[in-house]
Design a protein around this motif. Structure first.
Motif, PDB file in Angstrom:
ATOM      1  N   MET A  19      38.313   5.942 -20.122  1.00 56.36           N
ATOM      2  CA  MET A  19      38.221   4.512 -19.823  1.00 56.36           C
ATOM      3  C   MET A  19      38.907   3.698 -20.927  1.00 56.36           C
ATOM      4  O   MET A  19      38.755   4.000 -22.101  1.00 56.36           O
ATOM      5  CB  MET A  19      36.738   4.121 -19.760  1.00 56.36           C
ATOM      6  N   ASN A  20      39.664   2.679 -20.495  1.00 55.98           N
ATOM      7  CA  ASN A  20      40.268   1.766 -21.478  1.00 55.98           C
ATOM      8  C   ASN A  20      39.201   0.887 -22.104  1.00 55.98           C
ATOM      9  O   ASN A  20      38.246   0.487 -21.428  1.00 55.98           O
ATOM     10  CB  ASN A  20      41.297   0.847 -20.806  1.00 55.98           C
ATOM     11  N   LEU A  21      39.374   0.606 -23.379  1.00 55.47           N
ATOM     12  CA  LEU A  21      38.436  -0.281 -24.064  1.00 55.47           C
ATOM     13  C   LEU A  21      39.242  -1.239 -24.934  1.00 55.47           C
ATOM     14  O   LEU A  21      39.938  -0.828 -25.869  1.00 55.47           O
ATOM     15  CB  LEU A  21      37.474   0.531 -24.938  1.00 55.47           C
ATOM     16  N   ARG A  22      39.146  -2.530 -24.605  1.00 48.94           N
ATOM     17  CA  ARG A  22      39.799  -3.548 -25.419  1.00 48.94           C
ATOM     18  C   ARG A  22      38.939  -3.770 -26.664  1.00 48.94           C
ATOM     19  O   ARG A  22      37.721  -3.917 -26.563  1.00 48.94           O
ATOM     20  CB  ARG A  22      39.893  -4.838 -24.594  1.00 48.94           C
ATOM     21  N   VAL A  23      39.562  -3.768 -27.830  1.00 47.13           N
ATOM     22  CA  VAL A  23      38.816  -3.977 -29.076  1.00 47.13           C
ATOM     23  C   VAL A  23      39.180  -5.348 -29.637  1.00 47.13           C
ATOM     24  O   VAL A  23      40.342  -5.627 -29.939  1.00 47.13           O
ATOM     25  CB  VAL A  23      39.145  -2.883 -30.117  1.00 47.13           C
ATOM     26  N   VAL A  24      38.174  -6.207 -29.760  1.00 47.07           N
ATOM     27  CA  VAL A  24      38.372  -7.561 -30.287  1.00 47.07           C
ATOM     28  C   VAL A  24      37.729  -7.612 -31.667  1.00 47.07           C
ATOM     29  O   VAL A  24      36.508  -7.541 -31.793  1.00 47.07           O
ATOM     30  CB  VAL A  24      37.735  -8.619 -29.362  1.00 47.07           C
ATOM     31  N   ASP A  25      38.564  -7.684 -32.693  1.00 53.28           N
ATOM     32  CA  ASP A  25      38.064  -7.668 -34.075  1.00 53.28           C
ATOM     33  C   ASP A  25      38.533  -8.934 -34.796  1.00 53.28           C
ATOM     34  O   ASP A  25      39.136  -8.868 -35.855  1.00 53.28           O
ATOM     35  CB  ASP A  25      38.554  -6.392 -34.782  1.00 53.28           C
ATOM     36  N   SER A  26      38.278 -10.081 -34.184  1.00 52.97           N
ATOM     37  CA  SER A  26      38.704 -11.347 -34.786  1.00 52.97           C
ATOM     38  C   SER A  26      37.920 -12.472 -34.138  1.00 52.97           C
ATOM     39  O   SER A  26      37.315 -12.287 -33.085  1.00 52.97           O
ATOM     40  CB  SER A  26      40.205 -11.573 -34.543  1.00 52.97           C
ATOM     41  N   GLY A  27      37.945 -13.633 -34.796  1.00 49.90           N
ATOM     42  CA  GLY A  27      37.292 -14.814 -34.236  1.00 49.90           C
ATOM     43  C   GLY A  27      35.958 -15.084 -34.905  1.00 49.90           C
ATOM     44  O   GLY A  27      35.047 -14.277 -34.802  1.00 49.90           O
ATOM     45  N   THR A  28      35.875 -16.208 -35.621  1.00 45.18           N
ATOM     46  CA  THR A  28      34.632 -16.604 -36.294  1.00 45.18           C
ATOM     47  C   THR A  28      34.010 -17.760 -35.511  1.00 45.18           C
ATOM     48  O   THR A  28      34.685 -18.758 -35.239  1.00 45.18           O
ATOM     49  CB  THR A  28      34.933 -17.047 -37.738  1.00 45.18           C
ATOM     50  N   TYR A  29      32.751 -17.582 -35.139  1.00 49.32           N
ATOM     51  CA  TYR A  29      32.099 -18.589 -34.301  1.00 49.32           C
ATOM     52  C   TYR A  29      30.696 -18.884 -34.814  1.00 49.32           C
ATOM     53  O   TYR A  29      30.084 -18.065 -35.487  1.00 49.32           O
ATOM     54  CB  TYR A  29      31.986 -18.098 -32.846  1.00 49.32           C
ATOM     55  N   SER A  30      30.197 -20.055 -34.417  1.00 51.67           N
ATOM     56  CA  SER A  30      28.809 -20.416 -34.711  1.00 51.67           C
ATOM     57  C   SER A  30      27.877 -19.505 -33.909  1.00 51.67           C
ATOM     58  O   SER A  30      28.280 -18.896 -32.909  1.00 51.67           O
ATOM     59  CB  SER A  30      28.561 -21.869 -34.310  1.00 51.67           C
ATOM     60  N   GLU A  31      26.606 -19.448 -34.326  1.00 52.55           N
ATOM     61  CA  GLU A  31      25.652 -18.567 -33.635  1.00 52.55           C
ATOM     62  C   GLU A  31      25.466 -18.956 -32.152  1.00 52.55           C
ATOM     63  O   GLU A  31      25.426 -18.068 -31.293  1.00 52.55           O
ATOM     64  CB  GLU A  31      24.312 -18.555 -34.375  1.00 52.55           C
ATOM     65  N   PRO A  32      25.373 -20.264 -31.817  1.00 56.34           N
ATOM     66  CA  PRO A  32      25.253 -20.581 -30.379  1.00 56.34           C
ATOM     67  C   PRO A  32      26.461 -20.105 -29.575  1.00 56.34           C
ATOM     68  O   PRO A  32      26.303 -19.621 -28.441  1.00 56.34           O
ATOM     69  CB  PRO A  32      25.137 -22.114 -30.369  1.00 56.34           C
ATOM     70  N   VAL A  33      27.671 -20.208 -30.136  1.00 57.72           N
ATOM     71  CA  VAL A  33      28.862 -19.739 -29.414  1.00 57.72           C
ATOM     72  C   VAL A  33      28.839 -18.212 -29.305  1.00 57.72           C
ATOM     73  O   VAL A  33      29.148 -17.640 -28.246  1.00 57.72           O
ATOM     74  CB  VAL A  33      30.163 -20.241 -30.087  1.00 57.72           C
ATOM     75  N   GLN A  34      28.439 -17.538 -30.383  1.00 60.13           N
ATOM     76  CA  GLN A  34      28.317 -16.073 -30.329  1.00 60.13           C
ATOM     77  C   GLN A  34      27.400 -15.645 -29.180  1.00 60.13           C
ATOM     78  O   GLN A  34      27.730 -14.752 -28.391  1.00 60.13           O
ATOM     79  CB  GLN A  34      27.720 -15.522 -31.634  1.00 60.13           C
ATOM     80  N   GLN A  35      26.230 -16.270 -29.115  1.00 60.07           N
ATOM     81  CA  GLN A  35      25.264 -15.853 -28.084  1.00 60.07           C
ATOM     82  C   GLN A  35      25.726 -16.280 -26.699  1.00 60.07           C
ATOM     83  O   GLN A  35      25.466 -15.574 -25.715  1.00 60.07           O
ATOM     84  CB  GLN A  35      23.866 -16.405 -28.406  1.00 60.07           C
ATOM     85  N   ALA A  36      26.428 -17.415 -26.607  1.00 60.75           N
ATOM     86  CA  ALA A  36      26.987 -17.844 -25.315  1.00 60.75           C
ATOM     87  C   ALA A  36      28.061 -16.864 -24.847  1.00 60.75           C
ATOM     88  O   ALA A  36      28.183 -16.583 -23.648  1.00 60.75           O
ATOM     89  CB  ALA A  36      27.564 -19.261 -25.429  1.00 60.75           C
ATOM     90  N   LEU A  37      28.844 -16.337 -25.796  1.00 58.71           N
ATOM     91  CA  LEU A  37      29.883 -15.360 -25.430  1.00 58.71           C
ATOM     92  C   LEU A  37      29.278 -14.149 -24.724  1.00 58.71           C
ATOM     93  O   LEU A  37      29.904 -13.562 -23.827  1.00 58.71           O
ATOM     94  CB  LEU A  37      30.648 -14.901 -26.681  1.00 58.71           C
ATOM     95  N   GLU A  38      28.062 -13.758 -25.114  1.00 59.18           N
ATOM     96  CA  GLU A  38      27.434 -12.592 -24.474  1.00 59.18           C
ATOM     97  C   GLU A  38      27.241 -12.831 -22.983  1.00 59.18           C
ATOM     98  O   GLU A  38      27.500 -11.961 -22.162  1.00 59.18           O
ATOM     99  CB  GLU A  38      26.101 -12.266 -25.153  1.00 59.18           C
ATOM    100  N   ARG A  39      26.784 -14.035 -22.655  1.00 60.89           N
ATOM    101  CA  ARG A  39      26.597 -14.399 -21.234  1.00 60.89           C
ATOM    102  C   ARG A  39      27.944 -14.464 -20.501  1.00 60.89           C
ATOM    103  O   ARG A  39      28.112 -13.930 -19.409  1.00 60.89           O
ATOM    104  CB  ARG A  39      25.885 -15.758 -21.170  1.00 60.89           C
ATOM    105  N   VAL A  40      28.907 -15.131 -21.136  1.00 60.60           N
ATOM    106  CA  VAL A  40      30.215 -15.328 -20.494  1.00 60.60           C
ATOM    107  C   VAL A  40      30.900 -13.975 -20.289  1.00 60.60           C
ATOM    108  O   VAL A  40      31.443 -13.694 -19.217  1.00 60.60           O
ATOM    109  CB  VAL A  40      31.098 -16.272 -21.348  1.00 60.60           C
ATOM    110  N   LEU A  41      30.853 -13.120 -21.298  1.00 67.78           N
ATOM    111  CA  LEU A  41      31.597 -11.859 -21.209  1.00 67.78           C
ATOM    112  C   LEU A  41      30.937 -10.869 -20.250  1.00 67.78           C
ATOM    113  O   LEU A  41      31.642 -10.161 -19.521  1.00 67.78           O
ATOM    114  CB  LEU A  41      31.777 -11.259 -22.609  1.00 67.78           C
ATOM    115  N   ILE A  42      29.600 -10.810 -20.204  1.00 64.86           N
ATOM    116  CA  ILE A  42      28.973  -9.893 -19.235  1.00 64.86           C
ATOM    117  C   ILE A  42      29.267 -10.374 -17.803  1.00 64.86           C
ATOM    118  O   ILE A  42      29.547  -9.566 -16.907  1.00 64.86           O
ATOM    119  CB  ILE A  42      27.448  -9.705 -19.490  1.00 64.86           C
ATOM    120  N   ASP A  43      29.277 -11.690 -17.603  1.00 69.85           N
ATOM    121  CA  ASP A  43      29.560 -12.212 -16.263  1.00 69.85           C
ATOM    122  C   ASP A  43      31.022 -11.979 -15.880  1.00 69.85           C
ATOM    123  O   ASP A  43      31.322 -11.609 -14.753  1.00 69.85           O
ATOM    124  CB  ASP A  43      29.211 -13.707 -16.181  1.00 69.85           C
ATOM    125  N   ARG A  44      31.928 -12.190 -16.829  1.00 69.34           N
ATOM    126  CA  ARG A  44      33.357 -11.980 -16.518  1.00 69.34           C
ATOM    127  C   ARG A  44      33.644 -10.505 -16.256  1.00 69.34           C
ATOM    128  O   ARG A  44      34.434 -10.176 -15.388  1.00 69.34           O
ATOM    129  CB  ARG A  44      34.227 -12.482 -17.666  1.00 69.34           C
TER     130      ARG A  44
END
Lengths: 89, 248
Positions: free
Chosen positions: B1-26
Motif C-alpha cells: 500500500m502507498n503511504l504519503r508521509v507528511v513531515d512538515s507544517g506547524t499548527y496550533s493545537e485546535p488546528v492539529q485536532q481539527a486536521l484529524e477530523r478533516v483527514l479521516i473524513d477525506r
C-alpha cells in the motif's frame, strides 16, 4: 444531590459515573479515558441509566447498558454498572 | 500500500485536532491517499480524551495562567501534556479495509513501525495492551483511534524529552489528593526517549520514516491548501471553542 462512582478496569480504563436524582436517576454523565465506537453512543449509555430507581439491581443495569448498540473498548457493561452501583450506594 | 508521509507544517493545537477530523473524513471519501503525518506544535497543550471531564484532568487555574491550550480530541483515551520539540506525535489515516477489525490487535499493528524504529535506536520498548508503548522505566507513549465506516485514524504521542515536573503541574494526576492513588502513581511513570538514546528528535522521526518504509511504499508529500483551510475553519468553529473543549 450529585453522586459519583468510578471503576478502574485492571489493565484497562477508568470509567466514572456522575448522577443526580433522589429516588430515580434523573441525569447521568459517563466520563473517563475509555474508548467507545461510535463516540456518539456515550449519550445512549447515559440514557440507559436515566430513569432507573436508586435501588435498581445490578443485573438490570448491565442489561440496559448491553442493549446500547456500541463497541466498548477498555471496559465493559459490568464496569459501567459497577461504577453506577457505587454512585447510588 | 502507498503511504504519503507528511513531515512538515506547524499548527496550533485546535488546528492539529481539527486536521484529524478533516483527514479521516477525506480519506473515507477517497479524496486523499493513506497518510502518515508527524505533528509540529506551536505551544504547550493538553490534548484531552474525548470522554474525559475537563475539571478532572486539568489544573484549570494553572493552565489558564500559563497559556496551555486544552483541546478535546475526537478520540477516546487519556489526557497528555505536550510541548513543542519535547514529544513526537504521529497520525496514520488508513482505509478501514487495511486495519484489523480486532481493535486490540490493530493498536499493536499500527504502532509497530514506531516500536521497530525505537528498537533500531537501541531502546527497550514494547507494545503494552491496550494502547501503550512501554519501556522498563515507564510509559513512553500512548495511542488512540477513531473508526468511521470507511477510515481509521490512529494517533500516538511519545515522550522525547518532556518536562515531567511541568506535566505534573498541568495535569491533575500530579495532585496528591487525586482520589485513585494507584492510577496517579501509574500514570506518573513516564519514560523519555532522550534519556535512553543519543538520537535527536528529528533523527528519531527519520528512523520512523525508514521503518514505515518496511511495511508501506512511502512517498513524501504535504497537506493540500484546501485541507488546511477546512481544518482552520473547523478549529474556529469547534476545536477552539469552550462548547467543545469544556462540554464535559
Amino acid at each position: 444531590m450529585t453522586r459519583s462512582g468510578s471503576v478502574k478496569v485492571p489493565d484497562g480504563k477508568l470509567v466514572e459515573v456522575t448522577l443526580t436524582g433522589d429516588e430515580r436517576i434523573e441525569s447521568a454523565r459517563v466520563t473517563g479515558d475509555f474508548f467507545l465506537e461510535p463516540p456518539e453512543a456515550r449519550a445512549e449509555l447515559e440514557a440507559a441509566l436515566e430513569g432507573k430507581p436508586l435501588d435498581v439491581d445490578r443485573e438490570a443495569l448491565v442489561e440496559a447498558i448491553e442493549a446500547v448498540d456500541a463497541q466498548f473498548i477498555g471496559f465493559d457493561a459490568d464496569h459501567l454498572a459497577e461504577a453506577t452501583m457505587e454512585a447510588i450506594a | 500500500m502507498n503511504l504519503r508521509v507528511v513531515d512538515s507544517g506547524t499548527y496550533s493545537e485546535p488546528v492539529q485536532q481539527a486536521l484529524e477530523r478533516v483527514l479521516i473524513d477525506r480519506l473515507g471519501d477517497g479524496e486523499i491517499e493513506p497518510t502518515l503525518r508527524f505533528w509540529y506544535r506551536d505551544g504547550p497543550a493538553v490534548p484531552l480524551g474525548r470522554f474525559q471531564a475537563y475539571a478532572d484532568e486539568v489544573a484549570a487555574d494553572y493552565v489558564a495562567k500559563h497559556d496551555v491550550d486544552v483541546v478535546r480530541r475526537i478520540t477516546g483515551g487519556g489526557a497528555m501534556y505536550v510541548e513543542p520539540g519535547a514529544v513526537i506525535t504521529y497520525s496514520l489515516y488508513l482505509p478501514r479495509s487495511a486495519v484489523s477489525d480486532d481493535v486490540e490487535a490493530s493498536y499493536a499493528e499500527l504502532d509497530q513501525f514506531a516500536i521497530d524504529a525505537l528498537r533500531d535506536l537501541g531502546l527497550d520498548v514494547r507494545h503494552e495492551p491496550l494502547n501503550d508503548i512501554a519501556h522498563p522505566d515507564g510509559k513512553i507513549g500512548g495511542a488512540a483511534q477513531l473508526r468511521t465506516d470507511d477510515a481509521v485514524v490512529h494517533h500516538t504521542t511519545m515522550s522525547y524529552a518532556l518536562d515531567i515536573a511541568e506535566m505534573l503541574r498541568v495535569l491533575r494526576i500530579g495532585e496528591e489528593k487525586v482520589s485513585d492513588k494507584a492510577v496517579a502513581s501509574a500514570e506518573k511513570r513516564v519514560a523519555r526517549i532522550n534519556d535512553h538514546v543519543d538520537a535527536s528528535r528529528s533523527e528519531v522521526i527519520e528512523t520512523m520514516i525508514d521503518t514505515a518504509g518496511d511495511s508501506y511504499a512511502t512517498v513524501e508529500g504535504e497537506l493540500s491548501e484546501s485541507t488546511l483551510a477546512d481544518a482552520r475553519t473547523l478549529a474556529d468553529e469547534q476545536f477552539a471553542t469552550d462548547e467543545w473543549n469544556r462540554q464535559l
